[in-house]
Motif scaffolding. Sequence first.
Motif, PDB file in Angstrom:
ATOM      1  N   ARG A 261       0.875  -1.243   0.044  1.00 27.92           N
ATOM      2  CA  ARG A 261      -0.067  -0.084  -0.051  1.00 27.92           C
ATOM      3  C   ARG A 261       0.752   1.152  -0.080  1.00 27.92           C
ATOM      4  O   ARG A 261       0.495   2.431   0.337  1.00 27.92           O
ATOM      5  CB  ARG A 261      -0.793  -0.022   1.125  1.00 27.92           C
ATOM      6  CG  ARG A 261      -1.996  -0.984   0.874  1.00 27.92           C
ATOM      7  CD  ARG A 261      -2.627  -1.167   2.209  1.00 27.92           C
ATOM      8  NE  ARG A 261      -3.960  -2.095   2.161  1.00 27.92           N
ATOM      9  CZ  ARG A 261      -4.684  -2.513   2.913  1.00 27.92           C
ATOM     10  NH1 ARG A 261      -4.708  -1.877   4.123  1.00 27.92           N
ATOM     11  NH2 ARG A 261      -5.511  -3.329   2.806  1.00 27.92           N
ATOM     12  N   GLY A 262       2.035   1.165  -0.204  1.00 26.42           N
ATOM     13  CA  GLY A 262       2.929   2.169  -0.281  1.00 26.42           C
ATOM     14  C   GLY A 262       3.195   2.813   1.269  1.00 26.42           C
ATOM     15  O   GLY A 262       3.772   4.046   1.129  1.00 26.42           O
ATOM     16  N   GLN A 263       3.098   2.005   2.228  1.00 25.94           N
ATOM     17  CA  GLN A 263       3.252   2.505   3.556  1.00 25.94           C
ATOM     18  C   GLN A 263       4.427   1.588   4.217  1.00 25.94           C
ATOM     19  O   GLN A 263       4.638   1.786   5.420  1.00 25.94           O
ATOM     20  CB  GLN A 263       1.960   2.270   4.507  1.00 25.94           C
ATOM     21  CG  GLN A 263       0.951   3.396   4.073  1.00 25.94           C
ATOM     22  CD  GLN A 263      -0.495   2.769   4.190  1.00 25.94           C
ATOM     23  OE1 GLN A 263      -0.714   1.686   4.802  1.00 25.94           O
ATOM     24  NE2 GLN A 263      -1.416   3.411   3.864  1.00 25.94           N
TER      25      GLN A 263
ATOM     26  N   GLU B  82       3.162   6.065  -4.553  1.00 24.33           N
ATOM     27  CA  GLU B  82       1.695   6.306  -4.626  1.00 24.33           C
ATOM     28  C   GLU B  82       1.004   5.278  -5.352  1.00 24.33           C
ATOM     29  O   GLU B  82      -0.128   4.881  -5.049  1.00 24.33           O
ATOM     30  CB  GLU B  82       1.370   7.687  -5.402  1.00 24.33           C
ATOM     31  CG  GLU B  82       1.778   8.885  -4.427  1.00 24.33           C
ATOM     32  CD  GLU B  82       0.786   9.041  -3.341  1.00 24.33           C
ATOM     33  OE1 GLU B  82      -0.362   8.510  -3.524  1.00 24.33           O
ATOM     34  OE2 GLU B  82       0.905   9.500  -2.346  1.00 24.33           O
ATOM     35  N   ARG B  83       1.687   4.626  -6.197  1.00 25.17           N
ATOM     36  CA  ARG B  83       1.159   3.584  -7.028  1.00 25.17           C
ATOM     37  C   ARG B  83       2.092   2.478  -7.366  1.00 25.17           C
ATOM     38  O   ARG B  83       3.351   2.425  -6.954  1.00 25.17           O
ATOM     39  CB  ARG B  83       0.695   4.085  -8.452  1.00 25.17           C
ATOM     40  CG  ARG B  83      -0.138   5.242  -8.476  1.00 25.17           C
ATOM     41  CD  ARG B  83      -0.219   6.020  -9.903  1.00 25.17           C
ATOM     42  NE  ARG B  83      -1.294   4.829 -10.625  1.00 25.17           N
ATOM     43  CZ  ARG B  83      -2.483   4.805 -10.477  1.00 25.17           C
ATOM     44  NH1 ARG B  83      -3.049   5.698  -9.620  1.00 25.17           N
ATOM     45  NH2 ARG B  83      -3.406   3.979 -11.268  1.00 25.17           N
TER      46      ARG B  83
ATOM     47  N   ARG C  16      -2.154   2.154  -2.466  1.00 21.68           N
ATOM     48  CA  ARG C  16      -3.004   3.235  -1.794  1.00 21.68           C
ATOM     49  C   ARG C  16      -4.499   3.122  -2.067  1.00 21.68           C
ATOM     50  O   ARG C  16      -5.270   4.000  -1.728  1.00 21.68           O
ATOM     51  CB  ARG C  16      -2.428   4.418  -1.953  1.00 21.68           C
ATOM     52  CG  ARG C  16      -1.160   4.838  -1.131  1.00 21.68           C
ATOM     53  CD  ARG C  16      -0.894   6.325  -1.100  1.00 21.68           C
ATOM     54  NE  ARG C  16       0.389   6.744  -0.932  1.00 21.68           N
ATOM     55  CZ  ARG C  16       0.992   6.536   0.379  1.00 21.68           C
ATOM     56  NH1 ARG C  16       0.393   6.198   1.408  1.00 21.68           N
ATOM     57  NH2 ARG C  16       2.168   6.812   0.640  1.00 21.68           N
ATOM     58  N   THR C  17      -4.968   2.340  -3.046  1.00 21.44           N
ATOM     59  CA  THR C  17      -6.094   2.324  -3.510  1.00 21.44           C
ATOM     60  C   THR C  17      -6.969   0.994  -3.183  1.00 21.44           C
ATOM     61  O   THR C  17      -7.788   0.966  -2.080  1.00 21.44           O
ATOM     62  CB  THR C  17      -6.288   2.291  -5.153  1.00 21.44           C
ATOM     63  OG1 THR C  17      -5.634   1.410  -5.767  1.00 21.44           O
ATOM     64  CG2 THR C  17      -6.126   3.854  -5.480  1.00 21.44           C
TER      65      THR C  17
END
Length: 541
Positions: A470-472, A522-523, A533-534
């Motif tokens: 999730r990019g985290q 972000e993606r 992230r989506t």
Amino acid sequence: MKPITVLVSVDSNSVLLGARHFLNYLRDLVYDHNLGDVVEILETGSMGVYPEGVIVSILPDNVFYLVKTEEDVRTIFEEHILKGRRASRLLLDEGKVKSSVEIERLTQETRVVLKNVGEIDPTDIEEYIARDGYFALAKALQMRPEEVIEEVKKSGLRGRGGAGFPTGLKWEFTAKAKSDQKYVLCNADEGEPGTFKDRLIMEGDPHSLIEGMVIAGYAVGATKGYIYIRGEYYGSIEILKKAIEQAYEYGFLGENILGSGFSFDLKVRLGAGAYVAGEETALIESIEGKPAKPRLKPPYPPTYGLFGKPTVVNNVETFVNVPRIILNGADWFRSFGTPSSPGTKVFSLVGNVVRKGIVEVPMGTTVRDLVFRFGGGVEKGRQLKMVQTGGSAGTFIGPDKLDVPLDFDSYGKYGVSIGSGVILVIDDIHCAVDLALTVMQFFEHESCGKCTPCREGTRMAVDILTRISRGQGREEDLELLREIAKNAGEASFCGMGQSVPVPLLSILDNFEEEFRAHIGAERCPVGVCEFVRTSKKLKVK
Ligand SMILES: Cc1cc2nc3c(=O)[nH]c(=O)nc-3n(C[C@H](O)[C@H](O)[C@H](O)COP(=O)(O)O)c2cc1C
Ligand code: SF4
């Protein structure tokens, strides 16, 4: 009109592609035209790796067709059966493969284990007997049990369930254990994702498995056997039960087999579909009626197995090799494969490969040959990104390792595992982080919860991989994943947790950059999936 035999492959894959419907349709056509006396239609097992349709072969012409629709069946009926000419549009491999090919030449396979699969009607014991079936049992019963074990030892046969333990040695340990009762168990749980070779072997040639188990019983002094098979394998279960019934009828099971004084009983036991139930001691617990949780080893099954008695546990493919070895001799068996891993191996080809299915090749065949020669390469003209060899507990490798010869030593030598024989082809629209997450979710789900490094380690790995995806992710996450893998590998109670580092470290090592690129992104940085992230679900554009 000359008599014709039509063989229709009705293994599970073919059934999904309409094989039963095609078979019934063909039978209707034959019936409607009053041709029942000259056209025999038989069901048979898997003929190989042709996922796009159902294989139909016509004897004695030895012509192979690939059938996808009812219309195709009608064409074959009208052209080949009624008019006696080839339906060229439907010839397998666009007609490149013509008549007079045997299955072995057709697929360029080396069929030792699969020699009857796709060639006989698995529900008819007489067809098996006509192809030397139960001759090996008769021969073994004339030998002393220790001679049988010696022959298996000499052959160098190693267990096909994944670990590659020498079969003859396992049998010798069991034979030497003193007990009033011993058992032979067949591990047909086949829980490794992507593996379906045992299912197709049992569906196509159940008597070879029965014969191998009776020979094992005679060699080690066991009088009872069980085939532990996953409950979802309806087709195999039905075929096995029928085959066992027939074997009793013909005197290959039961009291005083072939007048030898040796008796052996065989039953089928159904599993409920847990991955860990395939671990041999968990399997034993399950047959005893308990939850399928592994036991502490040692003691190992050859001394303390089912109901505490000496027990042989072998994989389906391992047992099926045994009649071939007894009949043809250890030296013949050693003429296939590599010195340390003699014989052949049945692989399951899956994923983004053109031709999915099972293929039997000599041990030592390269990954490249499996993917490109037998599998036909990557589907839809895409690029190969990686291959996972050996199942979910196996290694992820990049294209740089395609030339590694696969056998039981390839993990130690090249870091490429053979495991249960899965070749999962992965194309360039897949993301390494997402794949690692999927595999760890599988392990987390299947962990029996008995020990902490596996139960908690897989849960933590899933959490970390989820946040990376999730990019985290955090800088220290990759090190953390390596630590979790190491702990699970060193401190887990059974082979399941112990194998966590195999997929996890191999994908981290081969695709570290891709993992790093996800951190803070972000993606999806691979640019082919949209989940960062989506959503954590892979969505291919
Ligand atoms: C988690 C786990 C799952 C396993 N699943 C299977 C299986 O489905 N089939 C199998 O034959 N062996 C499986 N094994 C290996 C068995 O424990 C055992 O080694 C094998 O049945 C022995 O037979 P072989 O010597 O003929 O390979 C599994 C092992 C582990 C740790
Ligand atoms: S490693 Fe431990 S928790 Fe995992 S399946 Fe084996 S016994 Fe169960």
